[in-house]
Design a protein around this motif. Structure first.
Motif, PDB file in Angstrom:
ATOM      1  N   THR A  23      55.935  50.064  38.913  1.00  0.00           N
ATOM      2  CA  THR A  23      57.183  50.201  38.280  1.00  0.00           C
ATOM      3  C   THR A  23      57.385  50.707  36.721  1.00  0.00           C
ATOM      4  OG1 THR A  23      56.933  47.890  37.295  1.00  0.00           O
ATOM      5  CG2 THR A  23      57.903  47.951  39.551  1.00  0.00           C
ATOM      6  N   ASN A  24      56.455  51.037  36.229  1.00  0.00           N
ATOM      7  CA  ASN A  24      56.532  51.446  34.911  1.00  0.00           C
ATOM      8  C   ASN A  24      56.086  52.913  34.830  1.00  0.00           C
ATOM      9  OD1 ASN A  24      57.519  49.235  34.120  1.00  0.00           O
ATOM     10  ND2 ASN A  24      55.500  48.230  33.678  1.00  0.00           N
ATOM     11  N   TYR A  25      55.835  53.706  35.867  1.00  0.00           N
ATOM     12  CA  TYR A  25      55.032  54.861  35.602  1.00  0.00           C
ATOM     13  C   TYR A  25      55.343  55.984  36.608  1.00  0.00           C
ATOM     14  CZ  TYR A  25      52.157  52.440  32.359  1.00  0.00           C
ATOM     15  OH  TYR A  25      51.684  51.413  31.459  1.00  0.00           O
ATOM     16  N   GLY A  26      56.632  55.810  37.066  1.00  0.00           N
ATOM     17  CA  GLY A  26      57.174  57.084  37.742  1.00  0.00           C
ATOM     18  C   GLY A  26      56.664  56.823  39.189  1.00  0.00           C
ATOM     19  N   GLU A  27      57.107  57.982  39.994  1.00  0.00           N
ATOM     20  CA  GLU A  27      56.619  57.928  41.327  1.00  0.00           C
ATOM     21  C   GLU A  27      55.075  57.854  41.577  1.00  0.00           C
ATOM     22  OE1 GLU A  27      57.256  60.621  45.531  1.00  0.00           O
ATOM     23  OE2 GLU A  27      58.108  61.074  43.648  1.00  0.00           O
ATOM     24  N   ILE A  28      54.671  57.207  42.519  1.00  0.00           N
ATOM     25  CA  ILE A  28      53.063  57.096  42.763  1.00  0.00           C
ATOM     26  C   ILE A  28      52.697  57.517  44.219  1.00  0.00           C
ATOM     27  CG2 ILE A  28      51.063  55.622  42.808  1.00  0.00           C
ATOM     28  CD1 ILE A  28      52.246  55.783  39.979  1.00  0.00           C
ATOM     29  N   PHE A  29      51.768  58.653  44.205  1.00  0.00           N
ATOM     30  CA  PHE A  29      51.432  58.977  45.451  1.00  0.00           C
ATOM     31  C   PHE A  29      50.394  58.455  46.323  1.00  0.00           C
ATOM     32  CE2 PHE A  29      48.027  61.241  43.793  1.00  0.00           C
ATOM     33  CZ  PHE A  29      47.168  61.607  44.618  1.00  0.00           C
ATOM     34  N   SER A  30      49.587  57.797  45.811  1.00  0.00           N
ATOM     35  CA  SER A  30      48.329  57.179  46.347  1.00  0.00           C
ATOM     36  C   SER A  30      48.106  55.838  45.511  1.00  0.00           C
ATOM     37  CB  SER A  30      47.200  58.070  46.278  1.00  0.00           C
ATOM     38  OG  SER A  30      46.084  57.365  46.657  1.00  0.00           O
ATOM     39  N   VAL A  31      48.058  54.647  46.046  1.00  0.00           N
ATOM     40  CA  VAL A  31      47.343  53.586  45.577  1.00  0.00           C
ATOM     41  C   VAL A  31      46.051  53.215  46.130  1.00  0.00           C
ATOM     42  CG1 VAL A  31      47.770  51.098  45.297  1.00  0.00           C
ATOM     43  CG2 VAL A  31      49.588  52.353  45.148  1.00  0.00           C
ATOM     44  N   TRP A  32      45.224  53.447  45.414  1.00  0.00           N
ATOM     45  CA  TRP A  32      43.402  53.573  46.153  1.00  0.00           C
ATOM     46  C   TRP A  32      42.988  52.394  45.605  1.00  0.00           C
ATOM     47  CZ3 TRP A  32      38.363  53.986  46.133  1.00  0.00           C
ATOM     48  CH2 TRP A  32      37.775  54.929  46.727  1.00  0.00           C
ATOM     49  N   PHE A  33      42.576  51.536  46.770  1.00  0.00           N
ATOM     50  CA  PHE A  33      41.841  50.515  46.590  1.00  0.00           C
ATOM     51  C   PHE A  33      40.359  50.519  47.173  1.00  0.00           C
ATOM     52  CE2 PHE A  33      46.049  48.040  47.302  1.00  0.00           C
ATOM     53  CZ  PHE A  33      46.232  47.865  46.041  1.00  0.00           C
ATOM     54  N   ASP A  34      39.326  50.065  46.654  1.00  0.00           N
ATOM     55  CA  ASP A  34      37.885  49.822  47.346  1.00  0.00           C
ATOM     56  C   ASP A  34      37.714  48.482  47.753  1.00  0.00           C
ATOM     57  OD1 ASP A  34      36.996  48.661  45.077  1.00  0.00           O
ATOM     58  OD2 ASP A  34      36.132  50.599  44.247  1.00  0.00           O
ATOM     59  N   GLY A  35      36.752  48.150  48.522  1.00  0.00           N
ATOM     60  CA  GLY A  35      36.592  47.001  48.935  1.00  0.00           C
ATOM     61  C   GLY A  35      35.413  46.106  47.902  1.00  0.00           C
ATOM     62  N   ALA A  36      35.211  46.502  46.896  1.00  0.00           N
ATOM     63  CA  ALA A  36      34.080  46.104  45.933  1.00  0.00           C
ATOM     64  C   ALA A  36      34.369  44.661  46.042  1.00  0.00           C
ATOM     65  CB  ALA A  36      34.066  46.674  44.584  1.00  0.00           C
ATOM     66  N   CYS A  37      33.557  43.766  46.089  1.00  0.00           N
ATOM     67  CA  CYS A  37      33.716  42.214  45.990  1.00  0.00           C
ATOM     68  C   CYS A  37      32.520  41.292  45.750  1.00  0.00           C
ATOM     69  CB  CYS A  37      34.307  41.742  47.384  1.00  0.00           C
ATOM     70  SG  CYS A  37      34.810  39.996  47.423  1.00  0.00           S
ATOM     71  N   GLY A  38      32.347  41.585  44.323  1.00  0.00           N
ATOM     72  CA  GLY A  38      31.081  40.826  43.858  1.00  0.00           C
ATOM     73  C   GLY A  38      31.451  39.440  43.155  1.00  0.00           C
ATOM     74  N   GLU A  39      30.738  38.789  42.494  1.00  0.00           N
ATOM     75  CA  GLU A  39      31.091  37.594  41.564  1.00  0.00           C
ATOM     76  C   GLU A  39      31.868  37.846  40.307  1.00  0.00           C
ATOM     77  OE1 GLU A  39      27.285  35.460  41.251  1.00  0.00           O
ATOM     78  OE2 GLU A  39      27.075  35.070  43.439  1.00  0.00           O
ATOM     79  N   GLY A  40      32.690  36.973  40.125  1.00  0.00           N
ATOM     80  CA  GLY A  40      33.136  36.684  38.826  1.00  0.00           C
ATOM     81  C   GLY A  40      32.392  36.291  37.852  1.00  0.00           C
ATOM     82  N   ILE A  41      32.959  35.791  36.598  1.00  0.00           N
ATOM     83  CA  ILE A  41      32.143  35.121  35.483  1.00  0.00           C
ATOM     84  C   ILE A  41      31.860  33.870  35.624  1.00  0.00           C
ATOM     85  CG2 ILE A  41      33.028  36.765  33.875  1.00  0.00           C
ATOM     86  CD1 ILE A  41      35.301  34.946  32.944  1.00  0.00           C
ATOM     87  N   ASN A  42      32.811  33.248  36.707  1.00  0.00           N
ATOM     88  CA  ASN A  42      32.510  31.867  37.301  1.00  0.00           C
ATOM     89  C   ASN A  42      31.796  31.842  38.419  1.00  0.00           C
ATOM     90  OD1 ASN A  42      34.062  32.789  39.395  1.00  0.00           O
ATOM     91  ND2 ASN A  42      35.661  31.917  38.616  1.00  0.00           N
TER      92      ASN A  42
END
Length: 471
Positions: free
Chosen positions: A155-174
Motif C-alpha cells: 500500500t505504501n510503495y506504488g504499483e507492484i508487479f511481483s510478490v515473490w514468496f519462497d517456501g523456506a520454513c525452518g524453526e523460529g527463535i522459540n
C-alpha cells in the motif's frame, strides 16, 4: 488425441501472467544485514546497528539493471533474518533502528521511486520465515504480523508487479515452525495489488526447480493443477543454506511437466509459466571473496537464451556491497550482457524477406508474423497441425538466431518444429526444437543463406505464430 488437444488449448494465461511474461528479464536484489555479516542466511539475532550502507544509491542499481536490458527489479524487503528494509510499524528490527540516515531511511521507498522514475517495474520479496519475531510458529498471531507487513509493502510503495514468496520454513527463535496461511496471503495480494503476479510459492509463476540457471528442453506452461500445490514447492524449497542446493540441476523426473502423455489423465489443468532464477555470483548476498567469481559473460548469455528463449522468464540476482552499491565487476558484466542482447537482436532480417506458407486460415496469413504483437497472427485451420514456412531473400544473409513466438492468448500449441537452411542448393536441418510458447530463440551455428524453411511438425489443434525474427 484430438479431444485431448482441444481440452489442452482451453488453458490460457491471465492478463497479469501475460504481462509478466512480456517482461522477459528482470533483476533480484538481495540486501540485508547478511551483507554486513558475510552470511547467506541470518539467524535473526543481528543488531540493526550493523546496517549502514553509506554510499547507497538506488539510481546506480537501476542504471545497471537497465544497461542489461532488464525490465524490472525485485527487492528482498525482508529475508529470513527478519530485518526490514523499510520502517515497519510492527517491529523494531528495521532500518529505522539502524544508523542509515540516522534511522530516517527507507530503502524500499528509494528503490521503488528510482524504478518508477526510470520506467522499470518494482517487485517485493517478503520471507514468510522470520527468525527474529517471537510470534513465529504461533499460528494466527504470526500470520497477523506477516499480513500487516505485507499490507505495508503493498500500500505504501506504488504499483507492484511481483510478490515473490519462497517456501523456506525452518524453526523460529522459540524452536517452533509456522504453518503458513498461504490462501490468506494470496487474498491480501489480490485485494491490494490485483495486477501483481504471486511468484514461486504462489499461483501465477512457477519456480523452474533449481537455482543454478538450468532449464528444461521443453518448458510447458500448461501443466497439471497439482503442480501449484504450495506444500510441494515448500517441501522442495531450501531449509538451510548450502551450496549444493544452489547448484543442483533439474531432476530427470521433473523434466516433463506438460507433454500430452503427462497431461492425458489429468483432470485439472492450469497456465503456470516458469521462472529461471540464479545469481550473478555463487552466493545470493555479497561476499568480498566472490568479487572475482562473477559469472562469465558466455554463461549468462546461455542462461538468457535458454530461459527467455525457452518459454520462461529470467530473474538474475545482483547483490549490493556493504557500501550499498553494485560492485564494479557486476556492473561491467551487466552492461556486457545488455550489449550482447542489443547487438544480437538489433535488426530483424525478416523485414527484407518474402514469406510463403503451406496453409493458413483466412485472415491469419503468414505476413502477420512481421510485427511483434498479438493483434495479428498466423494460424492454420483447425485440424491442420503442420505447416511449412519459407523465408526468402534476394541476397544471401549471415544468420545466427531465429526467434519465434506463439500467440499464447490461444494457449501453447506447438509440440515440435525444425529449421532448415538452403546450403549448397539443398535444404539441410540446422535446428530441431520442441516447444515454442511465449518465445523460442533458436541459436544457429552462423550460416550464410538466402532461404530458410521452418517446419511446424506437430501442434495441438492448429499452430499459431505471432512473430518470427531472423537475426
Amino acid at each position: 488425441m484430438r479431444n485431448l488437444d482441444r481440452r489442452l488449448i482451453q488453458v490460457v494465461p491471465s492478463r497479469r501472467q501475460l504481462e509478466h511474461q512480456q517482461l522477459e528479464f528482470y533483476s533480484f536484489v538481495h540486501f540485508t544485514v547478511n551483507t554486513f555479516t558475510g552470511k547467506e542466511w541470518g539467524d535473526g539475532s543481528e543488531s540493526p546497528s550493523i546496517f549502514n550502507p553509506v554510499k547507497f544509491d538506488a539510481q546506480q542499481w537501476v542504471d545497471a539493471v537497465k544497461s542489461a536490458e532488464m525490465r524490472g527489479l525485485i527487492l528482498t524487503c525482508k529475508h529470513h533474518d527478519g530485518f526490514c528494509l523499510w520502517p515497519s510499524k510492527y517491529t523494531k528490527h528495521t532500518v529505522a533502528y539502524s544508523p542509515y540516515k540516522n534511522g530516517k531511511g527507507d530503502i524500499v521507498k528509494e528503490v521503488s521511486d528510482a524504478c518508477r522514475k526510470a520506467g522499470i517495474k518494482f517487485g517485493v520479496y517478503l520471507s514468510p520465515w522470520d527468525r527474529n519475531n517471537p510470534a513465529y510458529g504461533s499460528g494466527k498471531p504470526y500470520d497477523d504480523y506477516f499480513v500487516n507487513q505485507l499490507t505495508e509493502l503493498l500500500t505504501n510503495y506504488g504499483e507492484i508487479f511481483s510478490v515473490w514468496f519462497d517456501g523456506a520454513c525452518g524453526e523460529g527463535i522459540n524452536g517452533k515452525k509456522q504453518v503458513y496461511d498461504w490462501e490468506r496471503y494470496y487474498e491480501v495480494v489480490r485485494k491490494l495489488q490485483p495486477n501483481a503476479c504471486i511468484s514461486v510459492c504462489g499461483p501465477d509463476i512457477r519456480w523452474c526447480g533449481n537455482e543454478a540457471g538450468y532449464t528444461r528442453k521443453s518448458e510447458w506452461s500448461v501443466v497439471p493443477a497439482r503442480t501449484r500445490e504450495t506444500e510441494l514447492i515448500a517441501d522442495k524449497s531450501q531449509k538451510e543454506d548450502n551450496e549444493s542446493f544452489r547448484q543442483r540441476e533439474i531432476s530427470a523426473s521433473d523434466q516433463d511437466l506438460g507433454s500430452r502423455e503427462i497431461l492425458r489423465d489429468e483432470t485439472d489443468l492450469i497456465w503456470y509459466p516458469a521462472e529461471v532464477n540464479t545469481s550473478i555470483r555463487p552466493g545470493w548476498f555479497y561476499h568480498e571473496e566472490e568479487d572475482d567469481k562473477v559469472r562469465p559473460l558466455e554463461e549468462l548469455i546461455n542462461i538468457y537464451l535458454n530461459s527467455v528463449g525457452g518459454n520462461a522468464t529470467f530473474l538474475l540476482n545482483i547483490p549490493p556491497t556493504k557500501d550499498g552499491l553494485f560492485h564494479e565487476n557486476d556492473v561491467k558484466r551487466l552492461k556486457e550482457l545488455g550489449d550482447f542482447i542489443r547487438h544480437a537482436f538489433a535488426k530483424n532480417l525478416l523485414n527484407d524477406a518474402e514469406l510463403a506458407v503451406s496453409s493458413f486460415m483466412r485472415g491469419y496469413g503468414i505476413d502477420n508474423v512481421r510485427e511483434d504483437n498479438y493483434l495479428k497472427y498466423f494460424r492454420t485451420d483447425d485440424g491442420i497441425t503442420e505447416a511449412v514456412i519459407d523465408i526468402t531473400w534476394e541476397n544471401e544473409q549471415l544468420i545466427r538466431y531465429i526467434v519465434m513466438k506463439e500467440n499464447i492468448n490461444c494457449s501453447q500449441r506447438v509440440e515440435s518444429f525444425r529449421i532448415e537452411a538452403n546450403l549448397g542448393e539443398e535444404y539441410k536441418t540446422v535446428y530441431d526444437g520442441t516447444v515454442i510458447g511465449y518465445k523460442r530463440i533458436a541459436p544457429l551455428t552462423p550460416l550464410v543463406t538466402d532461404k530458410i524453411r521452418i517446419r511446424i511438425l506437430d501442434s495441438r489443434v492448429a499452430p499459431t505464430l505471432s512473430f518470427i525474427g531472423v537475426y
